[in-house]
Design a protein around this motif. Structure first.
Motif, PDB file in Angstrom:
ATOM      1  N   PHE A 158      -8.284 -17.610  10.494  1.00  0.00           N
ATOM      2  CA  PHE A 158      -8.775 -16.343   9.936  1.00  0.00           C
ATOM      3  C   PHE A 158      -7.697 -15.269   9.993  1.00  0.00           C
ATOM      4  CE2 PHE A 158     -13.169 -17.988  10.620  1.00  0.00           C
ATOM      5  CZ  PHE A 158     -13.507 -17.959   9.271  1.00  0.00           C
ATOM      6  N   ASN A 159      -6.905 -15.274  11.069  1.00  0.00           N
ATOM      7  CA  ASN A 159      -5.804 -14.311  11.121  1.00  0.00           C
ATOM      8  C   ASN A 159      -4.837 -14.527   9.979  1.00  0.00           C
ATOM      9  OD1 ASN A 159      -6.480 -12.724  13.220  1.00  0.00           O
ATOM     10  ND2 ASN A 159      -5.369 -13.909  14.779  1.00  0.00           N
ATOM     11  N   GLY A 160      -4.513 -15.793   9.736  1.00  0.00           N
ATOM     12  CA  GLY A 160      -3.604 -16.103   8.637  1.00  0.00           C
ATOM     13  C   GLY A 160      -4.198 -15.717   7.310  1.00  0.00           C
ATOM     14  N   LEU A 161      -5.492 -16.030   7.141  1.00  0.00           N
ATOM     15  CA  LEU A 161      -6.149 -15.708   5.870  1.00  0.00           C
ATOM     16  C   LEU A 161      -6.151 -14.207   5.620  1.00  0.00           C
ATOM     17  CD1 LEU A 161      -9.211 -18.084   5.673  1.00  0.00           C
ATOM     18  CD2 LEU A 161      -7.339 -17.928   4.073  1.00  0.00           C
ATOM     19  N   ARG A 162      -6.303 -13.424   6.696  1.00  0.00           N
ATOM     20  CA  ARG A 162      -6.336 -11.979   6.512  1.00  0.00           C
ATOM     21  C   ARG A 162      -5.022 -11.504   5.904  1.00  0.00           C
ATOM     22  NH1 ARG A 162      -8.028  -9.907  11.780  1.00  0.00           N
ATOM     23  NH2 ARG A 162      -5.846  -9.501  12.172  1.00  0.00           N
ATOM     24  N   LEU A 163      -3.934 -12.085   6.388  1.00  0.00           N
ATOM     25  CA  LEU A 163      -2.619 -11.679   5.874  1.00  0.00           C
ATOM     26  C   LEU A 163      -2.433 -12.112   4.422  1.00  0.00           C
ATOM     27  CD1 LEU A 163       0.126 -10.460   6.813  1.00  0.00           C
ATOM     28  CD2 LEU A 163       0.879 -12.809   7.048  1.00  0.00           C
ATOM     29  N   THR A 164      -2.722 -13.392   4.154  1.00  0.00           N
ATOM     30  CA  THR A 164      -2.453 -13.883   2.791  1.00  0.00           C
ATOM     31  C   THR A 164      -3.398 -13.248   1.778  1.00  0.00           C
ATOM     32  OG1 THR A 164      -3.829 -15.790   3.248  1.00  0.00           O
ATOM     33  CG2 THR A 164      -1.476 -16.072   3.495  1.00  0.00           C
ATOM     34  N   VAL A 165      -4.656 -13.042   2.185  1.00  0.00           N
ATOM     35  CA  VAL A 165      -5.593 -12.423   1.240  1.00  0.00           C
ATOM     36  C   VAL A 165      -5.190 -10.982   0.961  1.00  0.00           C
ATOM     37  CG1 VAL A 165      -7.982 -11.677   0.966  1.00  0.00           C
ATOM     38  CG2 VAL A 165      -7.498 -13.940   1.802  1.00  0.00           C
ATOM     39  N   LYS A 166      -4.638 -10.312   1.978  1.00  0.00           N
ATOM     40  CA  LYS A 166      -4.183  -8.937   1.756  1.00  0.00           C
ATOM     41  C   LYS A 166      -3.102  -8.906   0.689  1.00  0.00           C
ATOM     42  CE  LYS A 166      -1.427  -6.450   4.368  1.00  0.00           C
ATOM     43  NZ  LYS A 166      -0.817  -6.153   5.658  1.00  0.00           N
ATOM     44  N   HIS A 167      -2.132  -9.781   0.838  1.00  0.00           N
ATOM     45  CA  HIS A 167      -1.062  -9.839  -0.167  1.00  0.00           C
ATOM     46  C   HIS A 167      -1.615 -10.226  -1.531  1.00  0.00           C
ATOM     47  CE1 HIS A 167       2.782  -9.284   1.955  1.00  0.00           C
ATOM     48  NE2 HIS A 167       2.045  -9.554   3.006  1.00  0.00           N
ATOM     49  N   PHE A 168      -2.541 -11.189  -1.522  1.00  0.00           N
ATOM     50  CA  PHE A 168      -3.105 -11.667  -2.789  1.00  0.00           C
ATOM     51  C   PHE A 168      -3.789 -10.535  -3.541  1.00  0.00           C
ATOM     52  CE2 PHE A 168      -6.737 -13.426  -5.108  1.00  0.00           C
ATOM     53  CZ  PHE A 168      -6.064 -14.233  -5.992  1.00  0.00           C
ATOM     54  N   TRP A 169      -4.619  -9.774  -2.815  1.00  0.00           N
ATOM     55  CA  TRP A 169      -5.366  -8.712  -3.497  1.00  0.00           C
ATOM     56  C   TRP A 169      -4.453  -7.583  -3.949  1.00  0.00           C
ATOM     57  CZ3 TRP A 169      -9.708  -9.290  -5.768  1.00  0.00           C
ATOM     58  CH2 TRP A 169     -10.601 -10.249  -5.304  1.00  0.00           C
ATOM     59  N   ARG A 170      -3.468  -7.275  -3.107  1.00  0.00           N
ATOM     60  CA  ARG A 170      -2.565  -6.196  -3.513  1.00  0.00           C
ATOM     61  C   ARG A 170      -1.812  -6.563  -4.778  1.00  0.00           C
ATOM     62  NH1 ARG A 170      -0.852  -2.110  -0.401  1.00  0.00           N
ATOM     63  NH2 ARG A 170       1.285  -2.296  -1.114  1.00  0.00           N
ATOM     64  N   ASN A 171      -1.430  -7.845  -4.887  1.00  0.00           N
ATOM     65  CA  ASN A 171      -0.641  -8.245  -6.035  1.00  0.00           C
ATOM     66  C   ASN A 171      -1.481  -8.635  -7.231  1.00  0.00           C
ATOM     67  OD1 ASN A 171       1.820  -7.873  -4.766  1.00  0.00           O
ATOM     68  ND2 ASN A 171       1.643  -9.828  -3.737  1.00  0.00           N
ATOM     69  N   LEU A 172      -2.764  -8.916  -6.992  1.00  0.00           N
ATOM     70  CA  LEU A 172      -3.626  -9.281  -8.126  1.00  0.00           C
ATOM     71  C   LEU A 172      -3.779  -8.098  -9.067  1.00  0.00           C
ATOM     72  CD1 LEU A 172      -5.336 -11.573  -9.244  1.00  0.00           C
ATOM     73  CD2 LEU A 172      -7.259 -10.691  -7.967  1.00  0.00           C
ATOM     74  N   PHE A 173      -3.852  -6.904  -8.507  1.00  0.00           N
ATOM     75  CA  PHE A 173      -3.981  -5.715  -9.344  1.00  0.00           C
ATOM     76  C   PHE A 173      -2.704  -4.889  -9.237  1.00  0.00           C
ATOM     77  CE2 PHE A 173      -8.180  -6.796  -7.657  1.00  0.00           C
ATOM     78  CZ  PHE A 173      -8.785  -7.161  -8.844  1.00  0.00           C
ATOM     79  N   GLY A 174      -1.822  -5.057 -10.179  1.00  0.00           N
ATOM     80  CA  GLY A 174      -0.677  -4.170 -10.257  1.00  0.00           C
ATOM     81  C   GLY A 174       0.614  -4.666  -9.657  1.00  0.00           C
ATOM     82  N   ALA A 175       0.598  -5.810  -9.003  1.00  0.00           N
ATOM     83  CA  ALA A 175       1.820  -6.421  -8.482  1.00  0.00           C
ATOM     84  C   ALA A 175       2.650  -5.418  -7.695  1.00  0.00           C
ATOM     85  CB  ALA A 175       2.645  -7.024  -9.620  1.00  0.00           C
ATOM     86  N   ARG A 176       2.060  -4.834  -6.685  1.00  0.00           N
ATOM     87  CA  ARG A 176       2.735  -3.738  -6.004  1.00  0.00           C
ATOM     88  C   ARG A 176       3.807  -4.191  -5.028  1.00  0.00           C
ATOM     89  NH1 ARG A 176      -2.371  -0.472  -4.200  1.00  0.00           N
ATOM     90  NH2 ARG A 176      -3.268  -2.492  -4.573  1.00  0.00           N
ATOM     91  N   ASP A 177       3.595  -5.404  -4.442  1.00  0.00           N
ATOM     92  CA  ASP A 177       4.560  -5.841  -3.443  1.00  0.00           C
ATOM     93  C   ASP A 177       5.633  -6.737  -4.017  1.00  0.00           C
ATOM     94  OD1 ASP A 177       3.256  -4.451  -1.592  1.00  0.00           O
ATOM     95  OD2 ASP A 177       2.127  -6.113  -0.743  1.00  0.00           O
TER      96      ASP A 177
END
Lengths: 208, 357
Positions: free
Chosen positions: A38-57
């Motif tokens: 779950f710790n790992g998922l929190r990190l990857t999902v954070k990146h996924f959502w940030r980049n899904l809308f607007g590719a910010r990272d």
């Protein structure tokens, strides 16, 4: 005499290397994997959502469309500078050819019609495949005639001959049309004049 | 028109039509799309852009054309057979996996029945036992490919695949025992309808995830291992045995393996939706009385598709999050932890059912 401690190996052959020891964590939390997942998922999902809308990272540069900003000091493809009247600044002094560590510059001097200038490069070739982009030619030039400030960081052509940059190709930004018809056209230079009409040189001595 | 309808409603033809619609319009397109989405989503997770270069003129569709490009490439690529390979087995091996992956959809309902018409190819009595039988067939693809391609890496991959499949098959069945006990049937339609009940008035739907939380985790783990995806991708083992059992394949047969992987990914997602998230039942929809049938059916299809896509996404997310298990760790996890846990789950479920009844 103090013993020099250069070698990390002791005489017995045992290595004295610095090793960071990580203690093995045991326990229920580690054994059931789920908290770690779950710790790992929190990190990857954070990146996924940030980049899904607007590719910010996203740090990728879409190269042919976008280009990385290069500093003005970047040593790119060479360029021969010109004087205000449009003549090449180069006086064919062979400084750059002499200093070039990879021997990629080839100059043949010719007599300049303007006697105050004396010489100009009839041939000024740079084999960009041999060039190591050290910038020594730029340093060596007494006339500031050669620079590496074009900002052309990547030269990708399909034939070897294309990398032989002649004087007229180095003169301006790269023009493919010039490559297809690489011959010297001395339009930059003043038309050869009769010696009697030649301009006086800097010492005021008329050309004779 | 009536004559035509009569022909269509013949059970055999109707079944064929349903198979065509569910597989060609649902499973296969979603699986094909996932081959691209895996690359795009993994790129997003890792702060990259992902594939976006395939183009027709100026149109790239943000990478969508890569699907077509990949397909075209693998069709025209040479279909090589390694020297010393068992030709016949080598040629048919990819399709075992594909058939097994597609066959899961035979018993999955994607919407509620309208009268006699069901949105399910067949509602067989054994129900989920059929799923176990079919997913076991899945291993034949890997084993045949491994043994027939005359390559040591492929053989190792096939061996690992069979060992892993057999181990995880055991508690995959045991993990679902809880579901069978709670809903009292192995029929898929029975399990789905059982999940339409509610606790505490109309507050919490009796979805499988609420009645069997441990069973959910166990079954999901088992299915991820069955699809041979990370973290249980030792059979493919990129870092050790190159590509595992399908190492020697090229062209369309290699694509068949890939497609099988992604279709079974969709199959797993559909199965999880059906067994643990109420199937096609939209929660609290029964509160809207006199809802038109067509709206209900569309909502059910949408709900089913949504949960399926979410689970596909979750599996991909999991693949790019969790590091690979070593093979002995895979075995240890299966036999030493998950198998006892599933037995405990059965006993606890039985005790709870006995106390409540």
């Amino acid at each position: 005499m103090p013993k020099l401690n250069i070698c990390k190996y002791s005489s017995g052959g045992i290595m004295e290397l610095k090793v960071k020891r990580v203690e093995r964590v045991d326990g229920v939390k580690e054994a059931i994997f789920l908290p770690a997942i779950f710790n790992g998922l929190r990190l990857t999902v954070k990146h996924f959502w940030r980049n899904l809308f607007g590719a910010r990272d996203v740090v990728t540069i879409n190269y042919p469309e976008e280009k990385r900003h290069v500093s003005p000091r970047w040593r790119g493809r060479h360029r021969l500078t010109r004087l205000q009247n449009g003549f090449l600044s180069c006086v064919a002094c062979y400084m750059c050819e002499t200093v070039c560590p990879s021997k990629c510059i080839h100059i043949e001097a010719g007599e300049h019609p303007d006697l105050s200038v004396e010489k100009y490069p009839v041939v000024f070739d740079i084999d960009e495949l041999r060039c190591v982009f050290c910038g020594l030619c730029v340093e060596a030039c007494p006339k500031d005639a050669i620079r590496m400030d074009t900002g052309v960081v990547s030269m990708a052509y399909t034939s070897r001959q294309t990398f032989d940059f002649t004087r007229d190709l180095l003169r301006d930004s790269y023009d493919p049309k010039l490559h297809s018809n690489p011959k010297y056209e001395d339009e930059d230079l003043p038309k050869p004049v009769k010696q009697s009409e030649a301009l006086p040189n800097s010492q005021g001595i008329p050309a004779t | 028109m009536d004559f035509l309808l009569e022909i269509i409603m013949t059970p055999a033809i109707l079944a064929c039509l349903k198979i065509a619609v569910i597989i060609l319009l649902f499973a296969m397109p979603l699986g094909t799309l996932l081959t691209l989405m895996e690359r795009k989503w993994s790129a997003m997770i890792q702060d990259r852009v992902g594939p976006n270069r395939a183009n027709i003129g100026k149109f790239t569709g943000n990478g969508l054309l890569h699907i077509a490009a990949d397909g075209l490439k693998s069709i025209f690529k040479e279909d090589t057979i390694p020297k010393g390979a068992n030709g016949f087995l080598y040629l048919i091996a990819p399709f075992f996996g594909l058939i097994a992956a597609v066959a899961i959809f035979a018993i999955i309902p994607i919407a509620g029945p309208i009268g006699n018409f069901t949105f399910q190819v067949t509602d067989v009595n054994p129900g989920l036992l059929f799923i176990f039988a079919i997913t076991s067939l899945n291993v034949y693809g890997a084993v045949l490919a491994g043994t027939s391609s005359n390559s040591k890496f492929a053989l190792l991959g096939g061996t690992r695949a069979s060992a892993q499949m057999i181990s995880y098959e055991v508690f995959m069945g045991l993990a679902l025992m809880g579901i069978f006990m709670v809903y009292g049937t192995t029929r898929v339609s029975g399990i789905v309808n059982g999940q339409n009940e509610y606790w505490f008035g109309n507050l919490v739907p009796m979805w499988g995830i609420f009645t069997q939380p441990l069973g959910f985790i166990l079954f999901f783990t088992a299915l991820v291992a069955e699809t041979k995806r990370a973290p249980f991708d030792a059979p493919e083992g990129e870092s050790e045995i190159v590509a595992g059992y399908f190492l020697e394949y090229s062209g369309m047969r290699w694509s068949a393996f890939m497609l099988a992987e992604y279709v079974s990914l969709v199959g797993v997602a559909a199965l999880m939706t059906t067994l643990f998230f109420g199937g096609y039942h939209v929660p609290w929809l029964h509160l809207w009385e006199n809802a038109p049938q067509w709206i209900v059916t569309i909502l059910q299809i949408l709900k089913f598709t949504f949960f399926t896509v979410v689970f596909c996404w979750f599996q991909i997310q999991l693949r790019w999050t969790v590091p690979k298990f070593r093979f002995d760790q895979t075995m240890g996890l299966g036999w030493k932890k998950l198998l006892p846990l599933s037995l405990v789950n059965i006993i606890v479920t039985a005790l709870v059912i006995l106390t409540l009844a």
